[in-house]
Design a protein around this motif. Structure first.
Motif, PDB file in Angstrom:
ATOM      1  N   TYR A 133      47.570  32.615  44.810  1.00 35.01           N
ATOM      2  CA  TYR A 133      46.150  32.435  44.534  1.00 35.01           C
ATOM      3  C   TYR A 133      45.448  33.755  44.252  1.00 35.01           C
ATOM      4  CZ  TYR A 133      47.146  27.908  46.685  1.00 35.01           C
ATOM      5  OH  TYR A 133      47.680  26.676  46.997  1.00 35.01           O
ATOM      6  N   SER A 134      46.172  34.859  44.412  1.00 32.56           N
ATOM      7  CA  SER A 134      45.589  36.187  44.228  1.00 32.56           C
ATOM      8  C   SER A 134      46.674  37.163  43.809  1.00 32.56           C
ATOM      9  CB  SER A 134      44.951  36.668  45.529  1.00 32.56           C
ATOM     10  OG  SER A 134      45.951  36.900  46.519  1.00 32.56           O
ATOM     11  N   THR A 135      46.235  38.329  43.366  1.00 31.11           N
ATOM     12  CA  THR A 135      47.208  39.365  43.026  1.00 31.11           C
ATOM     13  C   THR A 135      47.985  39.800  44.259  1.00 31.11           C
ATOM     14  OG1 THR A 135      45.466  41.038  43.259  1.00 31.11           O
ATOM     15  CG2 THR A 135      45.921  40.223  41.040  1.00 31.11           C
ATOM     16  N   ILE A 147      59.654  33.703  43.738  1.00 29.97           N
ATOM     17  CA  ILE A 147      58.986  33.639  42.445  1.00 29.97           C
ATOM     18  C   ILE A 147      57.625  32.976  42.629  1.00 29.97           C
ATOM     19  CG2 ILE A 147      59.056  32.660  40.122  1.00 29.97           C
ATOM     20  CD1 ILE A 147      62.110  32.838  40.265  1.00 29.97           C
ATOM     21  N   SER A 148      56.579  33.685  42.243  1.00 31.54           N
ATOM     22  CA  SER A 148      55.224  33.154  42.353  1.00 31.54           C
ATOM     23  C   SER A 148      54.949  32.132  41.261  1.00 31.54           C
ATOM     24  CB  SER A 148      54.194  34.276  42.235  1.00 31.54           C
ATOM     25  OG  SER A 148      54.212  35.117  43.356  1.00 31.54           O
ATOM     26  N   LEU A 149      54.189  31.112  41.621  1.00 29.80           N
ATOM     27  CA  LEU A 149      53.754  30.101  40.664  1.00 29.80           C
ATOM     28  C   LEU A 149      52.235  30.011  40.676  1.00 29.80           C
ATOM     29  CD1 LEU A 149      56.346  27.252  41.374  1.00 29.80           C
ATOM     30  CD2 LEU A 149      56.512  29.103  39.695  1.00 29.80           C
ATOM     31  N   PRO A 150      51.549  31.031  40.133  1.00 32.07           N
ATOM     32  CA  PRO A 150      50.115  30.891  39.924  1.00 32.07           C
ATOM     33  C   PRO A 150      49.873  29.859  38.825  1.00 32.07           C
ATOM     34  CG  PRO A 150      50.906  32.894  38.891  1.00 32.07           C
ATOM     35  CD  PRO A 150      52.076  32.309  39.627  1.00 32.07           C
ATOM     36  N   MET A 151      48.646  29.411  38.665  1.00 27.80           N
ATOM     37  CA  MET A 151      48.376  28.344  37.707  1.00 27.80           C
ATOM     38  C   MET A 151      47.229  28.698  36.768  1.00 27.80           C
ATOM     39  SD  MET A 151      48.806  24.894  40.039  1.00 27.80           S
ATOM     40  CE  MET A 151      48.039  25.581  41.519  1.00 27.80           C
ATOM     41  N   GLY A 152      47.373  28.299  35.512  1.00 26.78           N
ATOM     42  CA  GLY A 152      46.310  28.385  34.531  1.00 26.78           C
ATOM     43  C   GLY A 152      46.094  27.019  33.908  1.00 26.78           C
ATOM     44  N   MET A 217      37.619  34.061  38.145  1.00 30.72           N
ATOM     45  CA  MET A 217      38.642  33.342  37.384  1.00 30.72           C
ATOM     46  C   MET A 217      38.793  33.977  36.006  1.00 30.72           C
ATOM     47  SD  MET A 217      38.935  29.304  36.298  1.00 30.72           S
ATOM     48  CE  MET A 217      38.994  28.683  37.985  1.00 30.72           C
ATOM     49  N   MET A 218      40.023  34.201  35.580  1.00 33.02           N
ATOM     50  CA  MET A 218      40.271  34.806  34.270  1.00 33.02           C
ATOM     51  C   MET A 218      39.914  33.842  33.145  1.00 33.02           C
ATOM     52  SD  MET A 218      43.830  36.962  34.799  1.00 33.02           S
ATOM     53  CE  MET A 218      44.690  35.679  35.728  1.00 33.02           C
ATOM     54  N   ILE A 219      39.413  34.419  32.057  1.00 33.19           N
ATOM     55  CA  ILE A 219      39.069  33.681  30.844  1.00 33.19           C
ATOM     56  C   ILE A 219      40.183  33.887  29.837  1.00 33.19           C
ATOM     57  CG2 ILE A 219      37.434  33.509  28.934  1.00 33.19           C
ATOM     58  CD1 ILE A 219      35.419  34.874  31.067  1.00 33.19           C
ATOM     59  N   GLY A 394      54.320  43.345  33.315  1.00 33.84           N
ATOM     60  CA  GLY A 394      53.462  42.739  34.331  1.00 33.84           C
ATOM     61  C   GLY A 394      52.308  43.578  34.823  1.00 33.84           C
ATOM     62  N   ASP A 395      52.452  44.905  34.759  1.00 37.70           N
ATOM     63  CA  ASP A 395      51.413  45.756  35.334  1.00 37.70           C
ATOM     64  C   ASP A 395      50.074  45.627  34.616  1.00 37.70           C
ATOM     65  OD1 ASP A 395      53.291  46.574  37.149  1.00 37.70           O
ATOM     66  OD2 ASP A 395      53.505  48.612  36.373  1.00 37.70           O
ATOM     67  N   ASN A 396      50.110  45.406  33.300  1.00 38.77           N
ATOM     68  CA  ASN A 396      48.848  45.244  32.568  1.00 38.77           C
ATOM     69  C   ASN A 396      48.117  43.974  32.992  1.00 38.77           C
ATOM     70  OD1 ASN A 396      49.220  47.610  31.131  1.00 38.77           O
ATOM     71  ND2 ASN A 396      50.162  46.587  29.376  1.00 38.77           N
ATOM     72  N   LEU A 397      48.853  42.896  33.137  1.00 39.36           N
ATOM     73  CA  LEU A 397      48.239  41.649  33.595  1.00 39.36           C
ATOM     74  C   LEU A 397      47.722  41.803  35.017  1.00 39.36           C
ATOM     75  CD1 LEU A 397      48.590  38.728  35.201  1.00 39.36           C
ATOM     76  CD2 LEU A 397      47.500  38.777  32.959  1.00 39.36           C
ATOM     77  N   LEU A 398      48.485  42.486  35.856  1.00 45.60           N
ATOM     78  CA  LEU A 398      48.051  42.741  37.226  1.00 45.60           C
ATOM     79  C   LEU A 398      46.713  43.479  37.241  1.00 45.60           C
ATOM     80  CD1 LEU A 398      48.644  42.824  40.321  1.00 45.60           C
ATOM     81  CD2 LEU A 398      49.845  44.986  39.890  1.00 45.60           C
ATOM     82  N   ARG A 399      46.580  44.497  36.387  1.00 47.08           N
ATOM     83  CA  ARG A 399      45.335  45.257  36.311  1.00 47.08           C
ATOM     84  C   ARG A 399      44.152  44.360  35.939  1.00 47.08           C
ATOM     85  NH1 ARG A 399      42.673  46.636  32.023  1.00 47.08           N
ATOM     86  NH2 ARG A 399      44.445  46.291  30.622  1.00 47.08           N
ATOM     87  N   VAL A 400      44.342  43.522  34.925  1.00 47.17           N
ATOM     88  CA  VAL A 400      43.258  42.642  34.479  1.00 47.17           C
ATOM     89  C   VAL A 400      42.893  41.644  35.569  1.00 47.17           C
ATOM     90  CG1 VAL A 400      42.641  40.821  32.837  1.00 47.17           C
ATOM     91  CG2 VAL A 400      43.760  42.908  32.025  1.00 47.17           C
ATOM     92  N   TRP A 401      43.893  41.021  36.163  1.00 48.02           N
ATOM     93  CA  TRP A 401      43.615  40.029  37.210  1.00 48.02           C
ATOM     94  C   TRP A 401      42.891  40.690  38.383  1.00 48.02           C
ATOM     95  CZ3 TRP A 401      47.939  36.488  39.727  1.00 48.02           C
ATOM     96  CH2 TRP A 401      47.322  35.466  40.470  1.00 48.02           C
ATOM     97  N   GLN A 402      43.301  41.889  38.762  1.00 51.25           N
ATOM     98  CA  GLN A 402      42.629  42.595  39.850  1.00 51.25           C
ATOM     99  C   GLN A 402      41.174  42.912  39.492  1.00 51.25           C
ATOM    100  OE1 GLN A 402      45.391  45.871  40.346  1.00 51.25           O
ATOM    101  NE2 GLN A 402      46.283  44.959  42.194  1.00 51.25           N
TER     102      GLN A 402
END
Length: 411
Positions: A133-135, A147-152, A217-219, A394-402
Motif C-alpha cells: 500500500y506504500s513505498t 513479490i509485492s502486488l500493489p494495484m492500479g 494517489m498516482m495519476i 524501479g528506482d525512478n518509479l519509487l521516486r515518483v511514488w514517494q
C-alpha cells in the motif's frame, strides 16, 4: 491492458492467445532467451535491483479464465516461478475495467471482485506474495524476499462521478488510476475515441486530479487524449506516470503513444514514462498489421461476394501464414529506452510491460516476467551503467511514488 491496432481485442481479453513458458531455458549461471545470451552479471543485477513493473493484467486474466498464479501456469505471462526467476520485486496488478461499463454500470462491483482476486493471491501464498500500500511496504517486502502486488485501476469509470469512491478505492489498495481506457468517460477523453466530448479532462476530471494529489494517489496518463494529458499537467501538483506507454516517434500518428513534446512536459512535471513492451507500441509495421489484415479480408469479400464464412476464414488463415505478425525485437524495445533517455534523461524512464494485457504480441526475448534479465543484458550491451539500469528498473518509479505520497501527507 492496451488496445492494439495490431491485435484485435478491444475490450475482449477472452481472445488472448496466452504465451507458453517454454521459450526460456535456464542454466545455473545464465540463461538463453531466444538469441540473446544473458550473462551472470545481468542475472545478478536483475536479482539485486528493485524491479517494479507498473502494469501487469493478471486480475482480469484470471477473472476470465482462472489460473493459480502462485504456482507455474502453462498459459499467460505471469506466475510466481517466472516472476521469481526474472527478479521481479513489485508487479502492479491492473484492475482493468472495460470501457462499456461506463454506460452499462456495474463497474464498482467488477473492481471490487478484481481487488478480491489480488488479495486472494496473497492469501494463498503469503510466503511468496504481499500487498503493498506504500513505498515502504514495497521495500520491506523486497527485504523479506516477497513479490509485492500493489494495484492500479485501469479506467476511472468506477469513480462514477463521486469523490467518496476515490477514497473507497484508495482504502482498498488502489495506488494509481488510469483516467480513461478505450473510450472517453466521465473523467477524460481517450486517445482511442474519435469523439472527444470534453476536449481533454471533464470539469469533474480536473477536480479528481486535485483530489488524487491530496489523497496521495498516482495519476496515470496512459490511454488519455493529448489534450487530456496537457490538462493533467496544468492541474497536478505532483509527478504523474504513464504506466504502460511507449514513444510516438516510432509509431507516427498513433495518439496512444507519447510524442516528444509530451515527454518534455512529463520531465518538467518530474514524472516517468514506463515503456510498454507490446510489439504494436514498438514499431510501425506491427502497429498497422491488423488494419492491413482487415483490409485484405474486406477486399477478398468484395471480390468473392458468394464466399462462405468458411471460405473467408480460410483466406484469413492463408493471409496470416503468408504475412506473419511482425514481432518487435529486443533491440527495437531498447531503441525506445535510448530515445527517451536521450530526450528527457535517465530519471524519467521505467518499465510498464503490459504483460497479460497485449496478447500474443510480445517481442522476441521479452515474452514473460522471467525476461527482465534479458532487458538488463540489452541495456548493459548498450553501455548503461548499473546505477542507470537500477533507475530504469524501479528506482525512478519509487521516486515518483514517494513524491506523490509526500504530497498527500501534507494535504
Amino acid at each position: 491492458m492496451a488496445n492494439l491496432p495490431g491485435i484485435n481485442k478491444l475490450n475482449n481479453k477472452t481472445a488472448f492467445l496466452w504465451l507458453a513458458t517454454a521459450s526460456l531455458s535456464f542454466a545455473s549461471s545464465a540463461y538463453a532467451a531466444a538469441n540473446i545470451e544473458v550473462s551472470p552479471k545481468a542475472t545478478q543485477l536483475a536479482r539485486d535491483a528493485l524491479i517494479v513493473d507498473t502494469h501487469i493484467d493478471v486480475p482480469y486474466r484470471i477473472e476470465d479464465s482462472y489460473a493459480d498464479v502462485t504456482k507455474a501456469t502453462k498459459d499467460g505471462d505471469f506466475d510466481y516461478p517466472r516472476a521469481s526467476r526474472g527478479g521481479l520485486d513489485a508487479a502492479f496488478m491492473s484492475v482493468y475495467i472495460p470501457a462499456e461499463y461506463e454506460k452499462k454500470g456495474g463497474s464498482i462491483a467488477l473492481a471490487d471482485r478484481l481487488i478480491d482476486r489480488v488479495e486472494a493471491m496473497v492469501g494463498r501464498a503469503p510466503e511468496k506474495f504481499a500487498l503493498a500500500y506504500s513505498t515502504q511496504d514495497m521495500l520491506d517486502n523486497q527485504k523479506a524476499g516477497k513479490i509485492s502486488l500493489p494495484m492500479g485501476m485501469e479506467n476511472g469509470t468506477p469513480i462514477e462521478g463521486n469523490m467518496e469512491n476515490l477514497k473507497y478505492f484508495y482504502d482498498r489498495g488502489i495506488r494509481y488510476i488510469t483516467l480513461a481506457h478505450s473510450k472517453s468517460n466521465h473523467i477524460s477523453d481517450s486517445s482511442y475515441s474519435e469523439d472527444k466530448p470534453h476536449q481533454g479532462l471533464s470539469d469533474f476530471g480536473k477536480k479528481l486530479i486535485t483530489e488524487m494529489n491530496n489523497i496521495g494517489m498516482m495519476i496515470d496518463i496512459s490511454h488519455v487524449s493529448d489534450q487530456a494529458f496537457y490538462d493533467v499537467m496544468a492541474v497536478t501538483k505532483a509527478p504523474v506516470i504513464a504506466s504502460h506507454s511507449s514513444l510516438r516517434h516510432f509509431t507516427p500518428g498513433w495518439e496512444r503513444n507519447m510524442d516528444d513534446k509530451m515527454l518534455q512536459a512529463l520531465k518538467k512535471n518530474g514524472g516517468v514514462i514506463q515503456i510498454n513492451f507490446g510489439s504494436a507500441f514498438i514499431h510501425e509495421e506491427a502497429n498497422g498489421y491488423n488494419n492491413k489484415r482487415k483490409a485484405a479480408v474486406a477486399a477478398y469479400k468484395k471480390a468473392h461476394p458468394k464466399a462462405s464464412e468458411q471460405d473467408v476464414k480460410g483466406f484469413e488463415v492463408k493471409y496470416k501464414k503468408e504475412n506473419p505478425y511482425p514481432y518487435a525485437s529486443l533491440d527495437q524495445v531498447l531503441d525506445h529506452f535510448d530515445y527517451a533517455v536521450k530526450l528527457i534523461g535517465i530519471d524519467h524512464v521505467g518499465v510498464g510491460s503490459d504483460y497479460d494485457g497485449v496478447g500474443d504480441s510480445l517481442p522476441e526475448n521479452l515474452k514473460d516476467v522471467a525476461s527482465y534479465p534479458a532487458l538488463v543484458q540489452g541495456l548493459l550491451n548498450r553501455g548503461y551503467s548499473e546505477t542507470d539500469i537500477r533507475k530504469i528498473l524501479g528506482d525512478n518509479l519509487l521516486r515518483v511514488w514517494q513524491a506523490v505520497e509526500s504530497y498527500g501527507e501534507k494535504h
